[in-house]
Design an enzyme around this catalytic site. Structure first.
Site, PDB file in Angstrom:
ATOM      1  CG  ASP A  33      -2.281   0.638   0.882  1.00 53.21           C
ATOM      2  OD1 ASP A  33      -2.393   1.856   1.104  1.00 53.21           O
ATOM      3  OD2 ASP A  33      -3.199  -0.050   0.412  1.00 53.21           O
ATOM      4  CG  HIS A  89      -5.371   3.669   1.653  1.00 54.46           C
ATOM      5  ND1 HIS A  89      -5.057   2.394   1.236  1.00 54.46           N
ATOM      6  CD2 HIS A  89      -6.718   3.789   1.529  1.00 54.46           C
ATOM      7  CE1 HIS A  89      -6.162   1.767   0.855  1.00 54.46           C
ATOM      8  NE2 HIS A  89      -7.192   2.590   1.024  1.00 54.46           N
ATOM      9  CB  SER A 123      -9.426  -0.079   1.138  1.00 55.90           C
ATOM     10  OG  SER A 123      -9.102   0.207  -0.184  1.00 55.90           O
TER      11      SER A 123
END
Length: 516
Positions: free
Chosen positions: A105, A148, A341
């Protein structure tokens, strides 16, 4: 609760003990539904409370009772370990110990809840920067400009206990192998992402990496077997790593599953939301943004769904997502995000619990048992509340996935070695009627399987339960595949671009969606 001139009144009954967060926690579920609305708080109590006292109700600060109060702060979901049955496993000593999860990520944030296990042991066994093409030294260094990746790590592994004695992470004792392959805007080149996946495979045995979380998605540009990113994902699965990928946030239309979630072998995850009432299952919903199947190659996707609505996770103060969306900042560096996600990260944590309990499980066996233990949304009449193309086998449940002894219920008829070698490719069992547009499932003989017809429509349903007793009449036939015949007929005339250049291809973390 009543309406008074456009304002919402909420009566609060005082229990016992001092007026603090602990004594008010019982009301968090009721008040959370009114976030963002103008409301009055009316006190109903046999004991006096100083109206100047401050109350914290599930991260909402309420000052000065009996005055107009606007609950403008968001309500983050920290109950997801309980929703998927992980809390009960924590109490029995199953917390992900001995399992390493790789997260490909935007990087990692150096926060104590992510850096240390519950016993205060460093959990980051290594960190790879695919953009720079090197291992990060020291491994426990902050590399996440976006936020994120840290949010996902928090969902999987946060060892803090912000709600009573409950861990915020699904598998709070796992080890982590973060891989930075996306920039601060959540964009990554195919070259970097593939390099990150290959690094996970390279260090698999060194760090006992058993799970890889892929919470990103992009529109398919080819059949699954021609996409080089998908080929890297398939090599990881073949190497013995359980790959968990996001369905994507481009739903609810059919055939909206992205890359790499369209790889038939892996576990692809859609999102559900608890509707801000985690203790009330009857008002849960499939998230409207959750991408749905089937894939172009006729595979049913996603395999399962997991909590993905208004999830609270740790994000650094300077993270791009936090700066771009300051209204979703919660207390203590927690930040609220929704998406497949987040649902993927919840599922990766559950898979880590499964592998701690039974380290001998292969990726195919993990997928089979996770699906077998899932709980589909079922109406009061016993029918599916959502089509399998929307919810797959249902919402994951860690305890049921561990308890089941199911075998041979996933990836039957597929051959990943032949697929990667290019000697054989595979299609699924979904079909679409060219006249009505209705999606159905067929068995290996080509006959339509009753009960799985879907028009492609989307509806919020009320009054269903996540049933652990649902009987799948076809024994997961819909998760199988057979040799590709290439003659599927889709009513939308799906075509590919013949001039797509893979060397310049990019992918990205899933797009921002409303906080459902």
């Amino acid at each position: 609760v009543s309406d008074d001139g456009g304002l919402t009144w909420v009566e609060v009954y005082r229990l016992t003990g001092p007026a603090n967060e602990a004594t008010m926690s019982a009301f968090a579920l009721d008040l959370s539904a009114f976030a963002g609305t103008a409301m009055k708080i009316r006190l109903n109590s046999s004991a006096s409370i100083d109206t100047r006292e401050t109350f914290y109700v599930d991260n909402l600060r309420i000052n000065n009772f009996q005055s107009l109060t606007t609950l403008s702060q968001p309500v983050g979901n920290l109950y997801y370990p309980s929703l998927v049955g992980a809390k009960d496993l924590h109490l029995s000593g199953i917390d992900g110990s001995g399992v390493t999860v790789a997260i490909v990520d935007t990087g990692f944030w150096l926060h104590p809840g992510l850096l240390f296990s519950p016993s205060r042991v460093h959990r980051v066994v290594g960190q790879y920067d695919a953009i720079a093409g090197e291992m990060v030294t020291p491994a426990h260094r902050s590399t996440d400009d976006s936020g994120h990746g840290s949010h996902l790590a928090s969902i999987i592994a946060n060892s803090r206990t912000p709600i009573g004695s409950d861990f915020a992470g699904v598998a709070p004792d796992v080890k982590l192998f973060p891989v930075k392959a996306f920039d601060e805007n959540g964009v990554g080149s195919y070259v970097d992402v593939i390099a990150g996946i290959d690094a996970v495979v390279q260090y698999k045995d060194v760090y006992n990496i058993r799970v890889m979380n892929l919470s990103f998605s992009s529109p398919p540009q080819s059949y699954y077997w021609d996409d080089p990113l998908n080929q890297a994902v398939m090599r990881a699965w073949q190497a013995g790593i359980v790959v968990v990928a996001a369905a994507g946030n481009t739903g609810p239309d059919p055939m909206s599953i992205g890359v790499p979630g369209n790889v038939p072998y892996i576990i692809t995850v859609g999102a559900m939301t608890d509707n801000y009432t985690p203790t009330i299952a009857g008002d849960d919903e499939l998230a409207s943004f959750s991408s749905t199947g089937p894939t172009v190659e006729a595979f049913v996707k996603p395999e399962v769904v997991a909590p993905g609505g208004h999830i609270a996770g740790l994000v650094s103060p300077n993270a791009r997502l936090r700066l771009d969306h300051p209204q979703y900042l919660l207390a203590g560096n927690y930040f609220m995000m929704s998406g497949t996600s987040q649902a993927t990260a919840v599922t990766s944590g559950v898979v880590a619990l499964m592998l701690e309990q039974n380290p001998s499980l292969t990726p195919d066996q993990v997928k089979c048992r996770l699906m077998s233990g899932a709980r589909p949304a079922v109406t009061s009449t016993g029918s599916l509340a959502y089509a399998i193309f929307q919810q797959g086998a249902g919402m994951i449940h860690a305890g049921d996935a561990i308890a089941t002894t199911a075998t041979n219920c996933a990836n039957q008829g597929l051959n990943i070695a032949a697929d990667l070698a290019g000697t054989q490719h595979f299609g699924g069992l979904a079909r679409q009627d060219p006249t009505t547009g209705e999606f159905t499932i067929v068995n290996e003989a080509g006959a339509t399987v009753d009960g799985f017809a879907w028009s492609g429509g989307y509806a919020f349903t009320n009054g269903f339960a996540w049933s652990g007793n649902y009987i799948w009449s076809n024994n997961y036939t819909w998760s199988n595949g057979f040799a590709w015949s290439g003659n599927y007929t889709w009513s939308n005339n799906y075509t590919w671009s013949n001039n797509y250049i893979w060397s310049t291809a990019t992918t990205g973390i899933n797009q921002w969606v409303p906080q459902e």
